[in-house]
Motif scaffolding. Sequence first.
Motif, short mmCIF file in Angstrom:
data_model
loop_
_atom_site.label_atom_id
_atom_site.label_comp_id
_atom_site.label_asym_id
_atom_site.label_seq_id
_atom_site.Cartn_x
_atom_site.Cartn_y
_atom_site.Cartn_z
N GLU A 44 0.83 -1.19 0.00
CA GLU A 44 0.00 0.00 0.00
C GLU A 44 0.88 1.26 0.00
N ARG A 45 0.30 2.34 -0.50
CA ARG A 45 0.98 3.63 -0.41
C ARG A 45 0.99 4.06 1.06
N GLU A 46 2.16 4.45 1.54
CA GLU A 46 2.31 4.77 2.95
C GLU A 46 2.96 6.13 3.15
N LEU A 47 2.63 6.73 4.28
CA LEU A 47 3.19 8.03 4.62
C LEU A 47 4.70 7.94 4.83
N VAL A 48 5.40 8.95 4.33
CA VAL A 48 6.79 9.15 4.68
C VAL A 48 6.90 10.37 5.61
N ALA A 49 6.36 11.50 5.13
CA ALA A 49 6.43 12.74 5.91
C ALA A 49 5.35 13.70 5.43
N ALA A 50 4.92 14.56 6.32
CA ALA A 50 3.91 15.55 5.97
C ALA A 50 4.26 16.89 6.60
N ILE A 51 3.77 17.96 5.97
CA ILE A 51 4.11 19.30 6.44
C ILE A 51 2.90 20.20 6.28
N SER A 52 2.70 21.08 7.25
CA SER A 52 1.58 21.99 7.19
C SER A 52 1.88 23.14 6.21
N ARG A 53 0.89 23.98 5.98
CA ARG A 53 0.99 24.94 4.89
C ARG A 53 2.06 25.99 5.11
N SER A 54 2.38 26.31 6.36
CA SER A 54 3.47 27.27 6.62
C SER A 54 4.65 26.61 7.31
N ALA A 55 4.70 25.28 7.23
CA ALA A 55 5.82 24.51 7.79
C ALA A 55 5.89 24.58 9.31
N VAL A 56 4.81 24.98 9.96
CA VAL A 56 4.80 25.03 11.42
C VAL A 56 4.78 23.62 12.00
N TYR A 105 -1.93 22.02 9.89
CA TYR A 105 -2.04 20.59 10.10
C TYR A 105 -1.16 19.84 9.12
N ALA A 106 -0.55 18.78 9.60
CA ALA A 106 0.20 17.87 8.75
C ALA A 106 -0.63 16.59 8.63
N TYR A 107 -1.10 16.32 7.44
CA TYR A 107 -2.04 15.22 7.23
C TYR A 107 -1.28 13.94 6.93
N THR A 108 -1.60 12.89 7.67
CA THR A 108 -0.83 11.65 7.57
C THR A 108 -1.56 10.52 6.85
N VAL A 109 -2.80 10.74 6.48
CA VAL A 109 -3.61 9.70 5.84
C VAL A 109 -3.71 9.99 4.35
N LYS A 110 -3.39 9.02 3.52
CA LYS A 110 -3.34 9.29 2.08
C LYS A 110 -4.71 9.67 1.53
N ASP A 111 -5.78 9.16 2.10
CA ASP A 111 -7.11 9.47 1.58
C ASP A 111 -7.51 10.93 1.84
N ASP A 112 -6.76 11.61 2.68
CA ASP A 112 -7.02 13.03 2.93
C ASP A 112 -6.51 13.93 1.81
N TYR A 113 -5.71 13.40 0.93
CA TYR A 113 -5.06 14.23 -0.09
C TYR A 113 -5.90 14.32 -1.36
N GLU A 114 -5.91 15.52 -1.93
CA GLU A 114 -6.72 15.79 -3.12
C GLU A 114 -5.95 15.57 -4.42
N TYR A 115 -4.70 15.92 -4.41
CA TYR A 115 -3.90 15.88 -5.64
C TYR A 115 -2.62 15.08 -5.40
N TRP A 116 -2.18 14.42 -6.48
CA TRP A 116 -0.97 13.61 -6.43
C TRP A 116 -0.11 13.87 -7.66
N GLY A 117 1.20 13.72 -7.47
CA GLY A 117 2.10 13.73 -8.60
C GLY A 117 2.19 12.35 -9.22
N GLN A 118 3.05 12.24 -10.22
CA GLN A 118 3.18 10.98 -10.95
C GLN A 118 4.19 10.03 -10.31
N GLY A 119 4.96 10.56 -9.38
CA GLY A 119 5.91 9.73 -8.65
C GLY A 119 7.30 9.76 -9.23
N THR A 120 8.28 9.47 -8.37
CA THR A 120 9.67 9.35 -8.79
C THR A 120 10.26 8.11 -8.11
N GLN A 121 10.99 7.33 -8.87
CA GLN A 121 11.52 6.07 -8.37
C GLN A 121 12.79 6.31 -7.55
#
Length: 126
Positions: A44-56, A105-121
Amino acid sequence: QVQLVESGGGLVQAGGSLRLSCASSGLTFHIYAMGWFRQAPGKERELVAAISRSAVTTDYADSAKGRFTISRDNAKNTVYLQMNSLRPEDTAVYYCGARVSSGEYAYTVKDDYEYWGQGTQVTVSS
């Protein structure tokens, strides 16, 4: 149209470092919380790290604590993931995600996210 474009992945030996970048366009970056997730084959896709909008606020998976650092530059509409002391088990496709946020807020659940990139290996050899 919202676009998230990851870069910086590659092949590295165990113990090495990589810096991933995720450049965004089409959204008001400073009101979006951002996250880095990864997905290994068959997992499954899993969290690595999350950051709030102003990095607080930042949050990390246990596997990333002490080795990875998430940061952002709102002037450049870009979020970064500095990865040090890489291990073979870090091998995966790394994705950045974005979601609008009303607070620090730093969101840790993938279903909370609206947009995704294509990924990098990212491949870490032993």
